[in-house]
Design a protein around this motif. Structure first.
Motif, mmCIF file in Angstrom:
data_model
loop_
_atom_site.group_PDB
_atom_site.id
_atom_site.type_symbol
_atom_site.label_atom_id
_atom_site.label_comp_id
_atom_site.label_asym_id
_atom_site.label_seq_id
_atom_site.Cartn_x
_atom_site.Cartn_y
_atom_site.Cartn_z
ATOM 1 N N MET A 242 0.832 -1.191 0.000
ATOM 2 C CA MET A 242 0.000 0.000 0.000
ATOM 3 C C MET A 242 0.872 1.250 0.000
ATOM 4 O O MET A 242 1.931 1.274 0.610
ATOM 5 C CB MET A 242 -0.927 0.018 1.217
ATOM 6 N N ILE A 243 0.387 2.276 -0.665
ATOM 7 C CA ILE A 243 1.067 3.569 -0.688
ATOM 8 C C ILE A 243 0.402 4.482 0.325
ATOM 9 O O ILE A 243 -0.819 4.663 0.323
ATOM 10 C CB ILE A 243 1.006 4.207 -2.089
ATOM 11 N N VAL A 244 1.197 5.057 1.203
ATOM 12 C CA VAL A 244 0.713 6.082 2.127
ATOM 13 C C VAL A 244 1.199 7.425 1.618
ATOM 14 O O VAL A 244 2.405 7.670 1.527
ATOM 15 C CB VAL A 244 1.222 5.841 3.562
ATOM 16 N N ASN A 245 0.272 8.281 1.240
ATOM 17 C CA ASN A 245 0.595 9.639 0.817
ATOM 18 C C ASN A 245 0.485 10.560 2.018
ATOM 19 O O ASN A 245 -0.551 10.580 2.691
ATOM 20 C CB ASN A 245 -0.370 10.107 -0.271
ATOM 21 N N LEU A 246 1.534 11.318 2.270
ATOM 22 C CA LEU A 246 1.564 12.242 3.400
ATOM 23 C C LEU A 246 1.611 13.670 2.867
ATOM 24 O O LEU A 246 2.563 14.046 2.183
ATOM 25 C CB LEU A 246 2.784 11.961 4.283
ATOM 26 N N LEU A 247 0.588 14.454 3.158
ATOM 27 C CA LEU A 247 0.556 15.856 2.758
ATOM 28 C C LEU A 247 0.908 16.722 3.946
ATOM 29 O O LEU A 247 0.246 16.669 4.987
ATOM 30 C CB LEU A 247 -0.828 16.236 2.221
#
Length: 218
Positions: free
Chosen positions: A1-6
């Motif tokens: 899974m990809i975790v995108n952190l903004l």
């Protein structure tokens, strides 16, 4: 899974397609917001699985919105020895399954925050995961590498390539880039900038230290 952190860097430095990406997340990715990045996520209609920060630049209404929309929110009451971005990464590593963490909004006008977001990978709690972390903005894609042999694929949107020694690096080889090296040691941090791919990939190796590669365009 990809975790995108903004995180809370300027919107003007976002990749051109990030706003569309926020509205159309893939099934194999989730979003996390650090500080004002969490506010921006919920305002775009994204439900963060995690929101972390002191939110000192947010209004009471914005903080309440984050609490209502995020699956989990951590409003830290006081400053700590880590930044909001590092604190978010700490929670991601502890609580989420991931193959890759992609950080947006980590660059921008403030050089102090940019340097913080480059050098945190040297900290013992983050270093083991550094090869799973990327920083992406409008002009740059940054990856981190531990000792060994690596092959890097060229991005279609970039022209230049940099090899940045974040600490002392031993026996650095650049095998097939435009400008090559044959086993050079660097005792101090240094940015070997303005290199270029010759083909669609390039390979490099080193024996100790941490190297980040930056693919970028003007």
């Amino acid at each position: 899974m990809i975790v995108n952190l903004l995180v809370g860097g300027p919107v003007s430095d976002w990749p051109d397609d990030l706003a569309d990406h926020l509205r159309q997340a893939a099934d194999d990715e989730v979003w996390v917001g650090a500080d004002y990045g969490a506010v921006r996520l919920v305002k775009y209609g994204v439900k963060p699985v995690l929101a972390v920060g002191d939110f000192d630049s947010s209004t009471a209404e914005e903080i309440q919105l984050v609490k209502e929309k995020a699956t989990k929110s951590v409003i830290r009451p006081k400053k700590e020895d880590v930044t909001d971005t590092m604190l978010a990464l700490r929670y991601i590593i502890q609580e989420l399954q991931f193959d890759k963490i992609v950080i947006y909004g980590a660059t921008g006008a403030r050089l102090d925050q940019l340097l913080s977001n480059l050098f945190f990978v040297l900290m013992p709690e983050f270093k083991p995961y550094c090869e799973q972390i990327e920083l992406v903005d409008k002009w740059n894609t940054v990856k981190f590498h531990l000792p060994g042999t690596h092959r890097l694929a060229k991005l279609s949107t970039t022209r230049y390539l940099a090899f940045v020694c974040l600490n002392a690096v031993a026996d650095l080889h650049l095998y097939d880039a435009k400008y090559q090296l044959d086993g050079v040691d660097f005792a101090e941090p240094i940015s070997l900038s303005s290199n270029e791919f010759v083909g669609n990939t390039t390979s490099f190796s080193f024996q100790s230290g941490v190297v980040c590669t930056i693919q970028c365009h003007d």
